[in-house]
Design an enzyme around this catalytic site. Structure first.
Site, PDB file in Angstrom:
ATOM      1  CG  HIS A  97      -0.473  -4.429  -3.942  1.00  0.00           C
ATOM      2  ND1 HIS A  97      -1.111  -3.837  -5.022  1.00  0.00           N
ATOM      3  CD2 HIS A  97       0.320  -3.457  -3.403  1.00  0.00           C
ATOM      4  CE1 HIS A  97      -0.711  -2.585  -5.137  1.00  0.00           C
ATOM      5  NE2 HIS A  97       0.153  -2.330  -4.175  1.00  0.00           N
ATOM      6  CB  SER A  98      -3.626  -2.162  -2.923  1.00  0.00           C
ATOM      7  OG  SER A  98      -4.354  -0.963  -2.903  1.00  0.00           O
ATOM      8  CG  MET A  99      -9.554  -4.539  -3.384  1.00  0.00           C
ATOM      9  SD  MET A  99     -10.377  -4.647  -4.999  1.00  0.00           S
ATOM     10  CE  MET A  99      -9.433  -5.994  -5.761  1.00  0.00           C
TER      11      MET A  99
END
Length: 285
Positions: A97-99
């Protein structure tokens, strides 16, 4: 999910684990300044897999990097491989998720012999920089790094205040994090100190990155992800990755598919059942 710890070359890694030993192996990588609790809501709806969600170095209950070390994406790739090695996993799938999705992208591109499948939520590749900003970015990063030594950590009188702060921080990526999700992250992400609580994460994680890849480099990276990949983005798009750009990147995947669904940046926490249905049997085929 239950707690686990691993000893790796970068230090002690803590995290949460759920599922069945011997099932398809899935390493779940959380977002920037989040932690393993990010995957607690989703884990309840994923079945037939061995799900391992570590606190990445400097996050949650995991060790901070030693003095002088940088939290770069390159270092994160090796940290992920060290975690997989400590688990005894030669091959595995990634859920980021994301980073964590950005780091997963790099791991999948750099080590195709180890990554079987990839689900990237709310990121693909890395944040890009134009060459003309190289010097200014380096100057800002160095200045911030030198100044950090004199800063004191914020102390929250109680966990509820920290939860409200975490909820507001979500506005930086275009959506306010709901209270239950923020509380999950905060309860794993604070430590008691005199006068209350402070973040357990390494303050160096807030420093500007000294160097970023250019968009052509990121495109080459994405095109090099050989495993089956499902990219899931929330609508509306985040400012750092506008819809035309994220669609262009997803289109470079040799074996990729793009799914866009309504929701906020933390849709895996706030819409876990819907997201689990979107994941379906992707990891167990």
């Amino acid at each position: 999910m239950h707690e686990f710890t691993l000893d790796t070359p970068v230090g002690r890694i803590a995290g949460l684990r759920a599922g069945d030993a011997g099932a398809p192996r899935v390493l779940a990588l959380h977002g920037w300044l989040d932690n393993a609790a990010s995957f607690v809501p989703l884990a309840k709806h994923l079945h037939g897999i061995d799900l391992v969600a570590p606190d990445l170095p400097g996050h949650g209950a995991s060790a901070h990097l030693p003095p002088g070390a940088d939290y770069s994406f390159a270092a994160a790739v090796n940290a992920v491989l060290d975690i997989a090695d400590a688990l005894g996993w030669d091959r595995f799938a990634l859920l980021g998720h994301s980073m964590g999705a950005g780091i997963s992208s790099l791991v999948a591109a750099a080590c195709p012999q180890r990554v079987e499948r990839l689900i990237a939520i709310e990121a693909l590749g890395a944040l890009a920089e134009v060459p003309e900003h190289t010097v200014s970015r380096m100057r800002d990063a160095i200045a911030a790094t030198r100044a950090l030594r004199g800063k004191s950590l914020r102390v929250f009188p109680d966990v509820a205040v920290a939860v409200r702060a975490r909820m507001s921080a979500g506005l930086q990526v275009g959506s306010r994090l709901a209270e239950p999700a923020a509380r999950l992250l905060v309860e794993r992400g604070v430590v008691p100190v005199e006068g209350g609580f402070t973040w357990s994460s390494d303050p160096r994680l807030t420093l500007p990155t000294m160097q970023r890849m250019t968009e052509p480099q990121i495109r080459d990276l994405v095109a090099g992800i050989e495993c089956p990949t499902r990219v899931i983005f929330a609508e509306p798009a985040q400012p750092y990755l506008p819809d035309p750009l994220r669609r262009e990147r997803a289109g470079l995947l040799p074996r990729g598919e793009l799914i866009v669904m309504e929701g906020g940046h933390h849709l895996h926490m706030e819409q876990p059942e819907t997201l689990a249905a979107t994941i379906g049997d992707f990891f167990t085929r």
